[in-house]
Design an enzyme around this catalytic site. Structure first.
Site, PDB file in Angstrom:
ATOM      1  N   HIS A  69       0.831  -1.202   0.000  1.00 61.45           N
ATOM      2  CA  HIS A  69       0.000   0.000   0.000  1.00 61.45           C
ATOM      3  C   HIS A  69       0.865   1.251   0.000  1.00 61.45           C
ATOM      4  CE1 HIS A  69       0.596   0.701   4.377  1.00 61.45           C
ATOM      5  NE2 HIS A  69       0.440  -0.601   4.523  1.00 61.45           N
ATOM      6  N   ASP A  71      -0.091   4.376   1.148  1.00 63.95           N
ATOM      7  CA  ASP A  71      -0.407   5.373   2.182  1.00 63.95           C
ATOM      8  C   ASP A  71       0.293   5.036   3.494  1.00 63.95           C
ATOM      9  OD1 ASP A  71      -2.227   3.115   2.257  1.00 63.95           O
ATOM     10  OD2 ASP A  71      -3.350   4.185   3.797  1.00 63.95           O
ATOM     11  N   ASP A 102       6.679   0.450   7.009  1.00 70.07           N
ATOM     12  CA  ASP A 102       5.280   0.113   6.732  1.00 70.07           C
ATOM     13  C   ASP A 102       4.703   1.054   5.680  1.00 70.07           C
ATOM     14  OD1 ASP A 102       2.674  -0.822   6.921  1.00 70.07           O
ATOM     15  OD2 ASP A 102       2.236   0.258   8.780  1.00 70.07           O
ATOM     16  N   GLU A 134      -5.065   1.808   2.693  1.00 66.55           N
ATOM     17  CA  GLU A 134      -4.995   0.603   3.525  1.00 66.55           C
ATOM     18  C   GLU A 134      -5.068   0.975   4.997  1.00 66.55           C
ATOM     19  OE1 GLU A 134      -3.063  -2.631   5.929  1.00 66.55           O
ATOM     20  OE2 GLU A 134      -2.529  -0.513   5.753  1.00 66.55           O
ATOM     21  N   GLU A 135      -4.425   2.090   5.348  1.00 63.22           N
ATOM     22  CA  GLU A 135      -4.294   2.450   6.758  1.00 63.22           C
ATOM     23  C   GLU A 135      -5.605   2.915   7.402  1.00 63.22           C
ATOM     24  OE1 GLU A 135      -1.955   1.716   8.525  1.00 63.22           O
ATOM     25  OE2 GLU A 135      -0.034   1.799   7.499  1.00 63.22           O
ATOM     26  N   GLU A 163       3.761  -6.744   4.037  1.00 64.02           N
ATOM     27  CA  GLU A 163       3.807  -6.085   5.341  1.00 64.02           C
ATOM     28  C   GLU A 163       5.096  -6.498   6.072  1.00 64.02           C
ATOM     29  OE1 GLU A 163       1.846  -3.877   6.627  1.00 64.02           O
ATOM     30  OE2 GLU A 163       0.007  -3.970   5.420  1.00 64.02           O
ATOM     31  N   HIS A 357       3.935   2.576  12.789  1.00 59.98           N
ATOM     32  CA  HIS A 357       2.992   3.461  13.485  1.00 59.98           C
ATOM     33  C   HIS A 357       3.604   4.167  14.689  1.00 59.98           C
ATOM     34  CE1 HIS A 357      -0.882   1.387  11.779  1.00 59.98           C
ATOM     35  NE2 HIS A 357       0.110   1.389  10.897  1.00 59.98           N
TER      36      HIS A 357
END
Length: 387
Positions: A69, A71, A102, A134-135, A163, A357
Site C-alpha cells: 500500500h 499510504d 510500513d 490501507e491504513e 507487510e 505506526h
C-alpha cells in the site's frame, strides 16, 4: 536506481491514509512504464486516488502478485527526531522515515528488482498490485483485486503481501471490524436515575457486554492457539458522555474494536451486538420512548487470513526466504481480502512491525537488502529452467 534511492523517492510523497495519492502512484506508473511494462490505474469515485497493477512476464495462468500500500499514518503528535518525510541515514545501519518500514520498503524492493524481472525468461508472470487507503480500512484493495481479475484473462495463483514481518512467512491474521456506537438517553436530575435512561450507564453496560461476549468465547473453547491472544477480542477504545456529576447523561459515545480469529466471523459478532441493543431498546423505551442505540461502521470488516501451513505458497516462501518457520499476526492487512478473492495468500516483507505506526520509524539496511534478495530469489524460482 538502488533500493535506497527508490525508497527515498517514495518516502518524499507524504500521502496519509484518506488523502489523494495520485502523485506517488503516477511516479510509480512512470517508473514501471519506463521499462516497457503496461500499467492499469484503478481510480476511486472522486478520481483523486488510484491503485496500480501490472503484469511482468508471459500471459499465462499462475504467477505471483506482489502487493503493498502507498499510504502511511499521520506523524502529528509524535516525537520525531528527523523530518519524517525525508529518508535519513544516521550511519547506524537504519533508514529513518515514515513509511520506511510500513510499507514503502517493500514497494522499493519490488521496483528495484523490476529490471531483473524484465530481463528474465519467466515461465509464469509476476504482478505488482499497489493500493491506497490501507491504513484507514483497507479501502482500496477490493476494487484493485476486482480489476486484476477482470483485466487479465489469465489467473494469478499466489499473492505475497509485503507487510513488515522480518521476512518471516505469516500464514494467518485476525480480521477486523470497528464500530462507532451512539446512545441517546434522557437528561435529568441525578436523583431520578430510575425514572430516566442514562446514556453513560448504557455505555457501561455495552462495555461489559463486550467483555462478557469475549469471555464466553474463551469459555466455549473458541480458540486458535496460533494467535496471541488465542481468541477473538472485543475492545472498547473510546468512551465519552456526561456533562456534570449531578446530571443524567442524555448522550454517550463509544467505539468497539472487533478482532476475529479465522474460525469466527466478525459480522456474526455484530449480529449478536445488534440483538443486544434491540433488546435494551425494547426494555427501556417504556421509560423513555426516544431511547436509541445507533451502530455505525467506522472501519469496514476486513476478513482474516487462514492459509494452511502445507499450502504451496508456504513452500514457495520457504524457498525464496530460506525461513522455514511460519507465524501468525493479530493485526489486519489486505491479505484476507486477497485470500477471500481466491488467491493463495501469505504475508512476508522486510522490516519489523514493531517499528510501524511510531515515531522515528525505520527499516534496517540489512532487512531492505534481504527484501531485494527475496524478490530476486522469487524471479529465479519462476524462471524457465532452460533460460
Amino acid at each position: 536506481m538502488t533500493v535506497e534511492t527508490l525508497l527515498e523517492k517514495l518516502i518524499a510523497f507524504p500521502v496519509l491514509g484518506g488523502e489523494p495519492n495520485l502523485d506517488i502512484i503516477n511516479w510509480i506508473k512512470e517508473y514501471v512504464e519506463g521499462y516497457g511494462v503496461s500499467t492499469t490505474l484503478v481510480f476511486n469515485e472522486k478520481k483523486d486516488k488510484a491503485s496500480l497493477h501490472c503484469r511482468i512476464g508471459p500471459a499465462v495462468d499462475g504467477g505471483v502478485i506482489l502487493s503493498g500500500h502507498t499510504d502511511v499514518i499521520p506523524v502529528e503528535g509524535q516525537d520525531w527526531k528527523t523530518d519524517p518525510f525525508k529518508l535519513v541515514d544516521k550511519g547506524d545501519g537504519k533508514l529513518y522515515a515514515r513509511g520506511s518500514c510500513d510499507m514503502k520498503g517493500f514497494i522499493a524492493c519490488c521496483l528495484a528488482v523490476l529490471p531483473k524481472m524484465i530481463k528474465s525468461n519467466l515461465k509464469v508472470p509476476i504482478y505488482f498490485a499497489f493500493s491506497y487507503d490501507e491504513e484507514i480500512g483497507c479501502l482500496g484493495a477490493p476494487e484493485l483485486i476486482e480489476s486484476i481479475q477482470s483485466t487479465y484473462i489469465e489467473t494469478p495463483q499466489y499473492a505475497i503481501i509485503g507487510e513488515p514481518t522480518m521476512l518471516q512467512p505469516i500464514i494467518g491474521q485476525k480480521g477486523i471490524y470497528i464500530l462507532d456506537i451512539t446512545i441517546n438517553g434522557s437528561a435529568g436530575h441525578s436523583s431520578r436515575i430510575k425514572q430516566e435512561v442514562s446514556a453513560v450507564h448504557e455505555a457501561a453496560r455495552l462495555t461489559m457486554w463486550a467483555e462478557e461476549n469475549m469471555q464466553s468465547r474463551i469459555d466455549l473453547n473458541k480458540l486458535d492457539v496460533r494467535f496471541d491472544p488465542p481468541h477473538s477480542s472485543l475492545h472498547v477504545g473510546i468512551i465519552k458522555g456526561g456533562i456534570a456529576p449531578n446530571i443524567i447523561a442524555d448522550k454517550a459515545f463509544l467505539t468497539l474494536d472487533i478482532r476475529s480469529i479465522p474460525q469466527d466471523n466478525a459480522l456474526d459478532i455484530f449480529k449478536e451486538l445488534k440483538m443486544y441493543c434491540q433488546n435494551r431498546e425494547r426494555e427501556l423505551r417504556p421509560i423513555f420512548p426516544e431511547f436509541k442505540i445507533t451502530l455505525k461502521e467506522n472501519h469496514p470488516p476486513v476478513p482474516p487470513l487462514n492459509t494452511d501451513e502445507n499450502d504451496d505458497v508456504v513452500a514457495l516462501l520457504r524457498n525464496i526466504t530460506g525461513n522455514h518457520e511460519w507465524s501468525t499476526v493479530s493485526y489486519a492487512s489486505e491479505a484476507g481480502q486477497f485470500a477471500k478473492a481466491g488467491f493463495r495468500t501469505i504475508i512476508c516483507g522486510p522490516g519489523s512491525i514493531e517499528q510501524a505506526h511510531r515515531a522515528n520509524e525505520f527499516i534496517s539496511k540489512d532487512q531492505l537488502h534481504k527484501g531485494v534478495l527475496m524478490i530476486k530469489q522469487l524471479v529465479k524460482e519462476l524462471e524457465n529452467p532452460n533460460s
